[in-house]
Design a protein around this motif. Sequence first.
Motif, mmCIF file in Angstrom:
data_model
loop_
_atom_site.group_PDB
_atom_site.id
_atom_site.type_symbol
_atom_site.label_atom_id
_atom_site.label_comp_id
_atom_site.label_asym_id
_atom_site.label_seq_id
_atom_site.Cartn_x
_atom_site.Cartn_y
_atom_site.Cartn_z
ATOM 1 N N CYS B 324 0.836 -1.205 0.000
ATOM 2 C CA CYS B 324 0.000 0.000 0.000
ATOM 3 C C CYS B 324 0.873 1.259 0.000
ATOM 4 O O CYS B 324 1.711 1.434 0.884
ATOM 5 N N PRO B 325 0.679 2.139 -0.994
ATOM 6 C CA PRO B 325 1.479 3.366 -1.015
ATOM 7 C C PRO B 325 1.194 4.272 0.187
ATOM 8 O O PRO B 325 2.097 4.980 0.646
ATOM 9 N N VAL B 326 -0.024 4.204 0.706
ATOM 10 C CA VAL B 326 -0.343 5.037 1.872
ATOM 11 C C VAL B 326 0.366 4.482 3.105
ATOM 12 O O VAL B 326 1.041 5.208 3.838
ATOM 13 N N TYR B 327 0.260 3.166 3.324
ATOM 14 C CA TYR B 327 0.978 2.562 4.450
ATOM 15 C C TYR B 327 2.474 2.850 4.332
ATOM 16 O O TYR B 327 3.138 3.197 5.306
ATOM 17 N N GLY B 328 3.004 2.706 3.118
ATOM 18 C CA GLY B 328 4.426 2.917 2.891
ATOM 19 C C GLY B 328 4.874 4.335 3.215
ATOM 20 O O GLY B 328 6.034 4.567 3.546
ATOM 21 N N ALA B 329 3.949 5.278 3.144
ATOM 22 C CA ALA B 329 4.304 6.672 3.411
ATOM 23 C C ALA B 329 4.136 7.041 4.882
ATOM 24 O O ALA B 329 4.877 7.869 5.401
ATOM 25 N N ILE B 330 3.191 6.427 5.560
ATOM 26 C CA ILE B 330 2.887 6.882 6.926
ATOM 27 C C ILE B 330 3.125 5.826 8.001
ATOM 28 O O ILE B 330 3.117 6.129 9.191
ATOM 29 N N GLY B 331 3.341 4.556 7.619
ATOM 30 C CA GLY B 331 3.557 3.506 8.611
ATOM 31 C C GLY B 331 2.260 3.134 9.309
ATOM 32 O O GLY B 331 1.186 3.661 8.991
ATOM 33 N N GLY B 332 2.350 2.237 10.265
ATOM 34 C CA GLY B 332 1.153 1.673 10.862
ATOM 35 C C GLY B 332 0.519 2.498 11.974
ATOM 36 O O GLY B 332 -0.695 2.505 12.144
ATOM 37 N N HIS B 333 1.359 3.212 12.753
ATOM 38 C CA HIS B 333 0.823 3.884 13.936
ATOM 39 C C HIS B 333 -0.155 4.997 13.603
ATOM 40 O O HIS B 333 -1.079 5.276 14.358
ATOM 41 N N ALA B 334 0.055 5.637 12.444
ATOM 42 C CA ALA B 334 -0.808 6.764 12.077
ATOM 43 C C ALA B 334 -2.278 6.331 11.987
ATOM 44 O O ALA B 334 -3.173 7.137 12.238
ATOM 45 N N TYR B 335 -2.507 5.060 11.648
ATOM 46 C CA TYR B 335 -3.892 4.591 11.529
ATOM 47 C C TYR B 335 -4.614 4.600 12.881
ATOM 48 O O TYR B 335 -5.834 4.548 12.949
ATOM 49 N N GLY B 336 -3.815 4.610 13.963
ATOM 50 C CA GLY B 336 -4.393 4.729 15.294
ATOM 51 C C GLY B 336 -5.198 3.520 15.732
ATOM 52 O O GLY B 336 -6.008 3.594 16.649
ATOM 53 N N SER B 337 -4.979 2.404 15.055
ATOM 54 C CA SER B 337 -5.778 1.214 15.325
ATOM 55 C C SER B 337 -4.874 -0.007 15.374
ATOM 56 O O SER B 337 -3.738 0.029 14.920
ATOM 57 N N VAL B 338 -5.382 -1.091 15.936
ATOM 58 C CA VAL B 338 -4.618 -2.344 15.979
ATOM 59 C C VAL B 338 -4.281 -2.797 14.553
ATOM 60 O O VAL B 338 -3.191 -3.284 14.290
ATOM 61 N N TYR B 339 -5.244 -2.631 13.655
ATOM 62 C CA TYR B 339 -5.063 -3.105 12.287
ATOM 63 C C TYR B 339 -4.847 -1.922 11.346
ATOM 64 O O TYR B 339 -5.778 -1.162 11.099
ATOM 65 N N PRO B 340 -3.643 -1.771 10.807
ATOM 66 C CA PRO B 340 -3.394 -0.662 9.889
ATOM 67 C C PRO B 340 -3.544 -1.094 8.429
ATOM 68 O O PRO B 340 -3.948 -2.224 8.143
ATOM 69 N N GLY B 341 -3.207 -0.182 7.522
ATOM 70 C CA GLY B 341 -3.199 -0.508 6.098
ATOM 71 C C GLY B 341 -4.600 -0.730 5.564
ATOM 72 O O GLY B 341 -5.598 -0.483 6.246
#
Lengths: 227, 475
Positions: B324-341
């Motif tokens: 995922c280009p979005v995950y690749g740019a912001i990493g997992g923590h930004a999603y603020g949830s257990v499950y990112p991407g």
Amino acid sequence: MSARDEARASGLARIRVALGVTEDDAYRQAAVAERLERHPRGTIPARARKAPEECVALLTDMLTKQGADVSRVATKQDAVGAIASYLGSSGLPPRLRMGADPVLAALPWRDAWDIERRFGRAEPTDKASLSRALVAAAETGTLFLVSGADNPTTLNFLPEAHMVLINASDILGSYEEAWDRLRAVYGEATLPRTVNMISGPSRTADIEQTLVRGAHGPRRLHVLILG
Amino acid sequence: MENSSDTFKTNVAHALADVELQKALQNVKRGFVVKREAAKAKLPEFDKLRDEARAVKDHTLSHLDLYLEAYERKVTESGGVVHFAETAADARAIVLELCRELGAKLVTKGKSMISEEIGLNAHLEASGIEVVETDLGEYIVQIRGETPSHIIAPVIHLNKEDIAQDFRRVHKQFATARKLNQVQDLVAEARAVLREKFLKADIGITGANLLIAETGSSVIVTNEGNGDLTSTLPRAHIVVASIEKVVPTLEDADTILRLLARSGTGQEITTYTTFVTGPRRDSDPDGPVAYHVVLLDNGRSEMLGGVFADMLRCIRCGACLNHCPVYGAIGGHAYGSVYPGPMGAVMTPALVGIDHARDLPHASSFCGRCEQVCPMEIPLPDLMRAWRERDFTRGNPPRRERLLLKAWAFAAKRPRLYHALANRLVPLLAWLARGSGSIGRLPFGKAWTRTRDFPAPEGKTFHTLYAEKERSQRR
């Protein structure tokens, strides 16, 4: 009804409501019972459908790529010789932890009189262990180790060096064939407490995706193919 | 587990400005993506297996009640106990109660996303139980007081220097002058520290990658062997798993296992794949004497009957995150949830409600790579779109956003007006780009162009070009 029974009943009820089904639908029950009984196979990769000798070669290749040491030994004498020389060349003390496996017990241990054998589950101080794999699937270089007094599960994980002996004739192509072999030993729909599919030494790539061997389990896996 | 998905936009701003994080995220592309491609190339049957795996799961989900009953029967037969938990709170309470009954002081844990989902560690710790994560990545996350930033690579956001600092801070038992600059040093130190915990633990808690109805087994895949030490050494083993993890047979498990590691880490198979069935048998010299499985629902049965049912096929391989280009740019923590991407953008609103996670399904350019690489063929962009629609119908988007969308819809439904506007806008944008093909600063879109260029149109709309072509051909 206990709290556990209530939670169970309401849990299953929620699923049935969501699916719009009832508990006593004979057609659905038959579909499930049939699948469990027949356990149909999916596609088995072409690489797993090979002649026995090719399976040995594929298993060796895959295990080696995955960081294990593999040696082929022609006789039981050679197997004991290989175990002794592996302990020596790895700088390990001449001590082995092993279970009561009859194939391992039948090895000519008098040829390696200087190796001290200890039996039973692994202890934290054990440096090396020896198990026998019941069967192997060549497709990914995977050994199947089953728990029990013959080959206690702790042997597979506690010591730094783990040696596994497998008869060449027990090396099959696919996981499916391996399960059928287990069914022949333990019966349909029955497994021992633990089945470990092992395909190399313990490893981690958690830090910066850098591969390091010997994370929590054995740093070294040495596989002896007998016959 | 705490959720901060509602501050997604602020989280993203921090992530993009974090130099160390950006450096660490490069490892995702260098590693997983390349390795998956290679593993797939070595298995010509890969796509066929995807179709079959999808069919396995669809069949199982449409008979989920019956397979869970069959599974429970086999677990009970083998001497284990199954507990159904409707909510995260129920699951936590069941595990805590088991820990009390068994008199547990120290609990070791194998990696489990479900235990993250239900916030298990904090709950047990609040009752005075010591909980130790044993997967290397999870252990590091635990001593940092963080959450994993990737479902299969918890510390993908960290560099080895960060971790060395944490080890020096926490492992006071070792000489301060010790060398910790290589990854090997860190692994060796963690091994030594955790080995003691393994041997002292009263209970081991693991997750499950699969549950097998045919045999009543729980399956975990690991590379480190930590899950196996967790499930073998203590006197009790508790499995926490969600209801959709069940598959009918060992053969069905084979099909999924052939896809799982290849899709995730790009390995042909993980080092260890372990099938556990009940507690130790009478003749076993090792293994736990008690075996419990906590089956978590937590909103999943509700998904089962609706548009999000496809999501229940997910096997948590992590491929959608890796690509995922979005995950690749912001990493997992930004999603603020257990499950990112992408999978997290679909799963999180189902767990915490769309009102608290409304930005997540919008955090996608719908490039479609997630769906392309998903081994279970989950239509992730469609599902994110479904959440966007729900979000809109619930009246969540701010007034300005709604007005803009309404204005756009007004024009889009009137072709003449749309073409007239487009014919004026396109040359304007082309002029702004001044022949460079992209626009560095967009009036009224500064937030967008701050971190990337806006691709400029070539100068004519598609309709104009098409009409011109038609005319020239007619001539």
